[in-house]
Scaffold this motif. Sequence first.
Motif, short mmCIF file in Angstrom:
data_model
loop_
_atom_site.label_atom_id
_atom_site.label_comp_id
_atom_site.label_asym_id
_atom_site.label_seq_id
_atom_site.Cartn_x
_atom_site.Cartn_y
_atom_site.Cartn_z
N SER A 77 49.14 17.61 39.60
CA SER A 77 49.01 18.40 38.38
C SER A 77 47.74 18.00 37.64
N ASP A 124 51.17 17.63 48.92
CA ASP A 124 51.71 17.96 47.61
C ASP A 124 50.54 18.09 46.63
N ARG A 125 50.73 18.94 45.65
CA ARG A 125 49.68 19.24 44.67
C ARG A 125 49.77 18.29 43.49
N ASN A 133 43.76 21.33 47.80
CA ASN A 133 44.64 20.16 47.64
C ASN A 133 44.25 19.05 48.60
N ARG A 134 43.90 19.42 49.83
CA ARG A 134 43.46 18.40 50.81
C ARG A 134 42.17 17.73 50.35
N GLY A 139 47.13 15.91 50.81
CA GLY A 139 47.11 17.28 50.33
C GLY A 139 48.40 18.04 50.61
N TYR A 184 50.11 13.10 48.26
CA TYR A 184 49.02 13.63 47.44
C TYR A 184 47.69 13.46 48.18
N ALA A 205 44.30 27.33 48.44
CA ALA A 205 44.89 26.30 47.58
C ALA A 205 45.22 25.05 48.39
N GLU A 206 45.73 25.21 49.60
CA GLU A 206 46.05 24.06 50.44
C GLU A 206 44.79 23.30 50.82
N ILE A 244 41.04 17.39 47.22
CA ILE A 244 41.34 16.53 46.07
C ILE A 244 42.04 15.25 46.54
N GLY A 245 42.97 15.39 47.45
CA GLY A 245 43.66 14.22 47.99
C GLY A 245 42.72 13.28 48.71
#
Length: 132
Positions: free
Chosen positions: A52, A49-50, A9-10, A47, A44, A5-6, A12-13
């Motif tokens: 939504s 913080d996630r 998130n990275r 990555g 964000y 998940a981390e 996506i960021g």
Amino acid sequence: MRTEAETINRHIGGRLRILRKKRGLSQADLGAVLDVSFQQLGNYEKGKDRLSAGALFLLARFLNTSPASFFEGLIPAEAGFAEDAATYAQATERPPQSDKLDAAFGRIRSQRDRALAVAIVETIAGRDDGAA
């Protein structure tokens, strides 16, 4: 070691940062869309913080793109097996010049010139033997 998940998130960021820079926007500009500070937007993008689903939708709409664009280049794990974060990071690592190329391409307004730019890059990539 990062969790899957981390790592996502990275990714996506990182995509958010690329899309923001391509459009010449600041972190404060995008922060205003989500009603958060530029520091939070930086979290964000890193990555830390996630984001939504709702935030991704708002950002995609503001950036005139699809929410799917945040997931481009995300390599799916093999069915039933967790992906190794180190392997994932290596596979998705972008050369430092990629951001400059993306930003320059985003400034090209002519469809003909965009097609020429793509053809040039594809030609060079096709003959690249990996030598530095």
